[in-house]
Design a protein around this motif. Structure first.
Motif, PDB file in Angstrom:
ATOM      1  N   THR A 162      37.265  46.892  32.734  1.00 14.63           N
ATOM      2  CA  THR A 162      36.614  46.345  33.916  1.00 14.63           C
ATOM      3  C   THR A 162      37.678  46.033  34.959  1.00 14.63           C
ATOM      4  O   THR A 162      38.881  46.024  34.653  1.00 14.63           O
ATOM      5  N   ILE A 163      37.232  45.775  36.188  1.00 11.21           N
ATOM      6  CA  ILE A 163      38.137  45.364  37.263  1.00 11.21           C
ATOM      7  C   ILE A 163      37.969  43.869  37.487  1.00 11.21           C
ATOM      8  O   ILE A 163      36.851  43.367  37.608  1.00 11.21           O
ATOM      9  N   VAL A 164      39.082  43.163  37.515  1.00  9.01           N
ATOM     10  CA  VAL A 164      39.096  41.745  37.844  1.00  9.01           C
ATOM     11  C   VAL A 164      40.041  41.570  39.024  1.00  9.01           C
ATOM     12  O   VAL A 164      41.255  41.724  38.879  1.00  9.01           O
ATOM     13  N   GLY A 165      39.480  41.288  40.182  1.00 12.70           N
ATOM     14  CA  GLY A 165      40.319  41.167  41.364  1.00 12.70           C
ATOM     15  C   GLY A 165      40.976  42.488  41.707  1.00 12.70           C
ATOM     16  O   GLY A 165      40.316  43.478  41.984  1.00 12.70           O
ATOM     17  N   ALA A 166      42.298  42.531  41.633  1.00 17.28           N
ATOM     18  CA  ALA A 166      43.050  43.729  42.017  1.00 17.28           C
ATOM     19  C   ALA A 166      43.620  44.471  40.822  1.00 17.28           C
ATOM     20  O   ALA A 166      44.480  45.332  40.999  1.00 17.28           O
ATOM     21  N   VAL A 167      43.167  44.160  39.597  1.00 20.46           N
ATOM     22  CA  VAL A 167      43.708  44.822  38.411  1.00 20.46           C
ATOM     23  C   VAL A 167      42.579  45.292  37.504  1.00 20.46           C
ATOM     24  O   VAL A 167      41.475  44.742  37.513  1.00 20.46           O
ATOM     25  N   ILE A 168      42.865  46.327  36.733  1.00 21.37           N
ATOM     26  CA  ILE A 168      41.953  46.781  35.685  1.00 21.37           C
ATOM     27  C   ILE A 168      42.393  46.138  34.376  1.00 21.37           C
ATOM     28  O   ILE A 168      43.579  46.169  34.021  1.00 21.37           O
ATOM     29  N   ILE A 169      41.434  45.569  33.663  1.00 19.32           N
ATOM     30  CA  ILE A 169      41.689  44.962  32.364  1.00 19.32           C
ATOM     31  C   ILE A 169      41.002  45.804  31.292  1.00 19.32           C
ATOM     32  O   ILE A 169      39.793  46.055  31.379  1.00 19.32           O
ATOM     33  N   VAL A 170      41.766  46.244  30.301  1.00 18.25           N
ATOM     34  CA  VAL A 170      41.240  47.040  29.191  1.00 18.25           C
ATOM     35  C   VAL A 170      41.433  46.247  27.902  1.00 18.25           C
ATOM     36  O   VAL A 170      42.546  45.812  27.599  1.00 18.25           O
ATOM     37  N   ARG A 171      40.340  46.053  27.168  1.00 19.55           N
ATOM     38  CA  ARG A 171      40.419  45.395  25.862  1.00 19.55           C
ATOM     39  C   ARG A 171      40.232  46.445  24.776  1.00 19.55           C
ATOM     40  O   ARG A 171      39.339  47.304  24.879  1.00 19.55           O
ATOM     41  N   VAL A 172      41.043  46.357  23.733  1.00 24.23           N
ATOM     42  CA  VAL A 172      40.940  47.290  22.614  1.00 24.23           C
ATOM     43  C   VAL A 172      40.917  46.493  21.314  1.00 24.23           C
ATOM     44  O   VAL A 172      41.524  45.424  21.214  1.00 24.23           O
ATOM     45  N   ALA A 173      40.200  47.017  20.319  1.00 29.76           N
ATOM     46  CA  ALA A 173      40.106  46.328  19.027  1.00 29.76           C
ATOM     47  C   ALA A 173      39.821  47.342  17.939  1.00 29.76           C
ATOM     48  O   ALA A 173      39.160  48.358  18.167  1.00 29.76           O
TER      49      ALA A 173
ATOM     50  N   LYS B 262      50.164  38.835  42.712  1.00 28.84           N
ATOM     51  CA  LYS B 262      50.361  39.911  43.684  1.00 28.84           C
ATOM     52  C   LYS B 262      50.820  39.284  44.990  1.00 28.84           C
ATOM     53  O   LYS B 262      50.135  38.430  45.556  1.00 28.84           O
ATOM     54  N   ASP B 263      52.001  39.701  45.448  1.00 24.09           N
ATOM     55  CA  ASP B 263      52.586  39.154  46.680  1.00 24.09           C
ATOM     56  C   ASP B 263      52.597  37.626  46.644  1.00 24.09           C
ATOM     57  O   ASP B 263      52.306  36.950  47.637  1.00 24.09           O
ATOM     58  N   GLY B 264      52.906  37.082  45.460  1.00 26.36           N
ATOM     59  CA  GLY B 264      53.045  35.649  45.311  1.00 26.36           C
ATOM     60  C   GLY B 264      51.765  34.895  45.012  1.00 26.36           C
ATOM     61  O   GLY B 264      51.803  33.686  44.734  1.00 26.36           O
ATOM     62  N   ARG B 265      50.608  35.573  45.021  1.00 26.89           N
ATOM     63  CA  ARG B 265      49.328  34.896  44.786  1.00 26.89           C
ATOM     64  C   ARG B 265      48.790  35.252  43.414  1.00 26.89           C
ATOM     65  O   ARG B 265      48.747  36.423  43.040  1.00 26.89           O
ATOM     66  N   LEU B 266      48.367  34.237  42.656  1.00 27.33           N
ATOM     67  CA  LEU B 266      47.812  34.470  41.332  1.00 27.33           C
ATOM     68  C   LEU B 266      46.504  35.243  41.441  1.00 27.33           C
ATOM     69  O   LEU B 266      45.579  34.822  42.135  1.00 27.33           O
ATOM     70  N   ILE B 267      46.427  36.410  40.753  1.00 28.43           N
ATOM     71  CA  ILE B 267      45.216  37.224  40.817  1.00 28.43           C
ATOM     72  C   ILE B 267      44.525  37.354  39.457  1.00 28.43           C
ATOM     73  O   ILE B 267      43.367  37.769  39.399  1.00 28.43           O
ATOM     74  N   TRP B 268      45.221  37.028  38.369  1.00 28.18           N
ATOM     75  CA  TRP B 268      44.581  37.085  37.052  1.00 28.18           C
ATOM     76  C   TRP B 268      45.338  36.201  36.078  1.00 28.18           C
ATOM     77  O   TRP B 268      46.571  36.179  36.059  1.00 28.18           O
ATOM     78  N   ALA B 269      44.581  35.446  35.295  1.00 26.93           N
ATOM     79  CA  ALA B 269      45.151  34.607  34.246  1.00 26.93           C
ATOM     80  C   ALA B 269      44.269  34.741  33.016  1.00 26.93           C
ATOM     81  O   ALA B 269      43.044  34.848  33.125  1.00 26.93           O
ATOM     82  N   ASP B 270      44.894  34.731  31.845  1.00 32.19           N
ATOM     83  CA  ASP B 270      44.147  34.941  30.617  1.00 32.19           C
ATOM     84  C   ASP B 270      44.857  34.219  29.479  1.00 32.19           C
ATOM     85  O   ASP B 270      46.083  34.070  29.497  1.00 32.19           O
ATOM     86  N   GLY B 271      44.091  33.771  28.502  1.00 28.16           N
ATOM     87  CA  GLY B 271      44.679  33.114  27.349  1.00 28.16           C
ATOM     88  C   GLY B 271      43.919  33.441  26.079  1.00 28.16           C
ATOM     89  O   GLY B 271      42.690  33.531  26.083  1.00 28.16           O
ATOM     90  N   PHE B 272      44.652  33.652  24.997  1.00 25.71           N
ATOM     91  CA  PHE B 272      44.090  33.913  23.670  1.00 25.71           C
ATOM     92  C   PHE B 272      44.720  32.904  22.732  1.00 25.71           C
ATOM     93  O   PHE B 272      45.949  32.812  22.639  1.00 25.71           O
ATOM     94  N   ARG B 273      43.887  32.131  22.047  1.00 26.30           N
ATOM     95  CA  ARG B 273      44.426  31.038  21.235  1.00 26.30           C
ATOM     96  C   ARG B 273      43.707  30.961  19.897  1.00 26.30           C
ATOM     97  O   ARG B 273      42.478  30.913  19.840  1.00 26.30           O
ATOM     98  N   LEU B 274      44.475  30.964  18.815  1.00 25.64           N
ATOM     99  CA  LEU B 274      43.952  30.788  17.462  1.00 25.64           C
ATOM    100  C   LEU B 274      44.704  29.639  16.806  1.00 25.64           C
ATOM    101  O   LEU B 274      45.929  29.593  16.852  1.00 25.64           O
ATOM    102  N   THR B 275      43.978  28.739  16.173  1.00 24.18           N
ATOM    103  CA  THR B 275      44.586  27.627  15.471  1.00 24.18           C
ATOM    104  C   THR B 275      44.073  27.597  14.035  1.00 24.18           C
ATOM    105  O   THR B 275      43.138  28.322  13.685  1.00 24.18           O
ATOM    106  N   ASP B 276      44.670  26.752  13.222  1.00 24.56           N
ATOM    107  CA  ASP B 276      44.326  26.693  11.799  1.00 24.56           C
ATOM    108  C   ASP B 276      42.829  26.548  11.558  1.00 24.56           C
ATOM    109  O   ASP B 276      42.265  27.202  10.678  1.00 24.56           O
TER     110      ASP B 276
END
Length: 300
Positions: free
Chosen positions: A254-265, A191-205
């Motif tokens: 939920t809210i993380v910083g300035a964004v809403i994060i929605v998880r679905v499964a 947001k305006d050049g500043r990192l406000i959210w980072a996320d990673g999902f990783r699956l390996t063998d």
């Protein structure tokens, strides 16, 4: 101008996974190097395409939809799927008062790789007063597929965004099971050049055999992440949590910083699609006129 799509920089930790043994190599086969970039502007409630570049197998279509003030952009992958060693770069820029929804023509399929991952890099830029909905259909991952996917989002104060990505681990109705491969899925939002959210999902063998555990995916074969950025986050969060109770899938927000994060499964792709359609229909009504409902292409 088309080469600008290759300036994207996926995060460093999405390195190539170790390749399985064997003599056949993806680099010895014909592989796709597709790219698409589109810039849209809006004035007086009218959204127009200001710039578009595309390279096979990627094509960017803008169908005319009667009575719609927002512009729908449809990404077409003419290769019919994604194979190991492919590289696809997509960039969408929404300026001024643009109202844009971006989707694709059908579910994307990631096929078994020989020794190299496919790379998909998406960059979204949403300027002040612009509204952008990134709502692709599902990505279906087949057994022993290898994919590195990165989403980079640049937001400006006053913009509004919904961004969705969802993965299906094999088609349950066809008895498909994913027991190996490599999936790395990363998000970076600024947001305006500043990192406000980072996320990673990783699956390996070596992880696939453990996915059934309650602390991991349990019985979920279809998972997704939806991000919302815009005004009135507390009220939007309350609305999304009420919507979650009505869905035919698991959903939490939920809210993380300035964004809403929605998880679905969900246990399969069909249930997750129904849940996401309902979520977008209900939340789109909450947000009012604009690009945030279910894209027309989802029903084609």
């Amino acid at each position: 101008m088309l080469e600008s799509a290759h300036q994207f920089n996926p995060v460093e930790d999405l390195s190539d996974p170790a390749a399985p043994g064997g003599t056949a190599r993806d680099v010895d086969l014909e592989r796709a190097r597709g790219a698409g970039r589109i810039v849209l502007t809006g004035v007086g409630g009218d959204t127009r395409v200001a710039e578009v570049h595309q390279r096979f197998p990627i094509a960017l279509m803008c169908p005319e939809i009667a009575g719609e003030s927002s512009k729908e952009v449809v990404i077409v992958n003419a290769s019919g799927g994604i194979a190991g060693g492919d590289r696809l770069d997509i960039e969408v820029v929404a300026r001024e008062e643009a109202a844009v929804v971006v989707t694709n023509q059908a579910a994307e399929k990631v096929y078994r790789a020989l020794d190299r991952p496919a790379r998909i890099v998406t960059r979204l830029t949403v300027s002040e007063t612009a509204r952008l909905a990134w709502l692709p259909q599902e990505t279906i991952v087949f057994n022993n597929a290898r994919i590195l996917r990165q989403m980079d989002v640049d937001l400006h104060s006053g913009a509004e965004l919904i961004a969705l990505e969802w993965l299906i681990l094999g088609r349950t109705a066809r008895g498909e099971d994913v027991v190996g491969g490599h999936i790395a899925d990363g998000w970076r939002i600024r947001k305006d050049g500043r990192l406000i959210w980072a996320d990673g999902f990783r699956l390996t063998d070596n992880v696939f055999g453990q996915l059934h555990r309650a602390a991991l995916l349990c019985d979920w074969k279809a998972v997704g992440t939806l991000v919302y950025f815009g005004p009135g986050l507390d009220a939007r969060l309350s609305s999304l949590r009420e919507i979650a109770l009505s869905l035919d899938c698991q959903c939490a927000a939920t809210i993380v910083g300035a964004v809403i994060i929605v998880r679905v499964a969900a246990t399969d792709g069909a249930k997750l699609r129904r849940g996401l359609r309902s979520l977008l229909e209900q939340f789109g009504r909450e947000l009012g006129a604009g690009p945030f409902g279910v894209p027309r292409m989802w029903s084609c």
